[in-house]
Design an enzyme around this catalytic site. Structure first.
Site, PDB file in Angstrom:
ATOM      1  N   SER A   1      11.555  83.008  19.938  1.00 51.10           N
ATOM      2  CA  SER A   1      12.143  82.567  18.659  1.00 51.10           C
ATOM      3  C   SER A   1      11.771  83.549  17.641  1.00 51.10           C
ATOM      4  O   SER A   1      10.536  84.312  17.815  1.00 51.10           O
ATOM      5  CB  SER A   1      11.301  81.215  18.188  1.00 51.10           C
TER       6      SER A   1
ATOM      7  N   TYR B   1       4.542  75.580  16.536  1.00 48.85           N
ATOM      8  CA  TYR B   1       5.442  76.129  17.084  1.00 48.85           C
ATOM      9  C   TYR B   1       5.393  77.641  17.233  1.00 48.85           C
ATOM     10  O   TYR B   1       5.880  78.325  18.089  1.00 48.85           O
ATOM     11  CB  TYR B   1       6.983  75.648  16.488  1.00 48.85           C
TER      12      TYR B   1
END
Length: 288
Positions: free
Chosen positions: A156, A169
């Site tokens: 990501s 995250y």
């Protein structure tokens, strides 16, 4: 768009009849990959949490590839033994795997660094350790065949620019980036290895992780767009598969990432992009 013939000519691992294993394959980017690869003639092993969604995804892929070319395996990637079982089933059913796409992930926010240790561990167990478990279970088997292979790990941009909002995250995806870089290096230096590793870095993508969205936001890409971009990038031999979206162009992403590493080089405060004293400097940097 890169044609299937061009992809398969450049990437023997994606030849028709080969096998792709996709974790997180019941929705989003994983399901988009499964459908596209099935249309290219690959056999598909779909791994995800068991239930109606996985069953429905398997039926959808089977309409493209045929029932005999699709295997759905209920898998919790946080458990190493379940990835071992997935590998045994995949190699047992199809006698080989040429693409491993470690894509399973969750985005639920466990909160501040000092809160909810159990939820932090669960997120990291899935997003980071799920990829490690996949590599441990599949790579030795893939290397042993001597055949061309690809490993794609889904990271990501948040693992690179680490914006405030969901620290757990960001930590997990930062780990995926570092792990995949090291994996690529290790494979390059493994005698006789014919397997390469790649880091998929999606942009704003409408998937099951898209919070509060019941339909695709205008700024988001679809999973299908991400997979088209991924395949074209693999043909070029890219390690970092940095996807744009309908809001962020590659030049914008490059500047954001350059600013992030500049925090260290310039000895700025952590996450200075969001520090009030650096707001104007960052805006000027982006416009330069």
């Amino acid at each position: 768009m890169t044609t299937d013939a061009e992809i398969q000519s450049a990437l023997p691992a994606l030849a028709s009849g080969n096998v792709a294993v996709i974790t997180g394959g019941a929705s989003g980017i994983g399901l988009a990959a499964a459908k596209r690869l099935a249309a290219m003639g690959l056999k598909i092993v779909l791994a995800d949490i068991g239930g109606a969604r996985l069953d429905e995804a398997a039926r959808a892929v089977a309409t493209i590839a045929g029932d005999s070319a699709v295997l759905a395996v209920a898998t919790d990637v946080s458990r190493a033994d379940e990835l071992d079982r997935l590998a045994e089933k995949a190699f047992g059913a199809f006698a080989g795997v040429s693409l491993l796409m470690n894509n399973a992930g969750v985005g639920n926010n466990p909160g501040k660094p000092w809160e909810n240790q159990g939820a932090w561990k669960r997120l990291l167990d899935i997003n980071f350790w799920g990829i490690v478990h996949g590599v441990e279970a599949f790579v030795p088997r893939m290397l042993a065949t001597g055949r061309p292979g690809l490993i794609v790990n889904t990271g990501s941009k948040q693992g690179i620019t680490t914006p405030p909002g969901n620290l757990a995250y960001n930590v997990s995806k930062s780990g995926v980036k570092t792990f995949t870089e090291g994996l690529a290096h290790a494979l390059r230096n493994e005698p006789g290895a014919n397997v390469s590793a790649h880091l998929l870095i999606p942009g704003f993508t409408f998937t099951g992780l898209t919070e509060g969205a019941t339909e695709k936001p205008a700024g988001a890409w679809t999973g299908e767009q991400v997979i088209d971009f991924m395949l074209a990038s693999l043909v070029r031999g890219d390690f970092y598969i940095l996807c744009p979206d309908n809001e962020a162009t590659r030049p914008m992403d490059e500047k954001r990432m350059a600013w992030a590493i500049g925090d260290i080089i310039e000895n700025r405060p952590a996450l200075s992009r969001w520090h009030p004293d650096y707001k104007e400097a960052f805006a000027a940097f982006m416009e330069s």
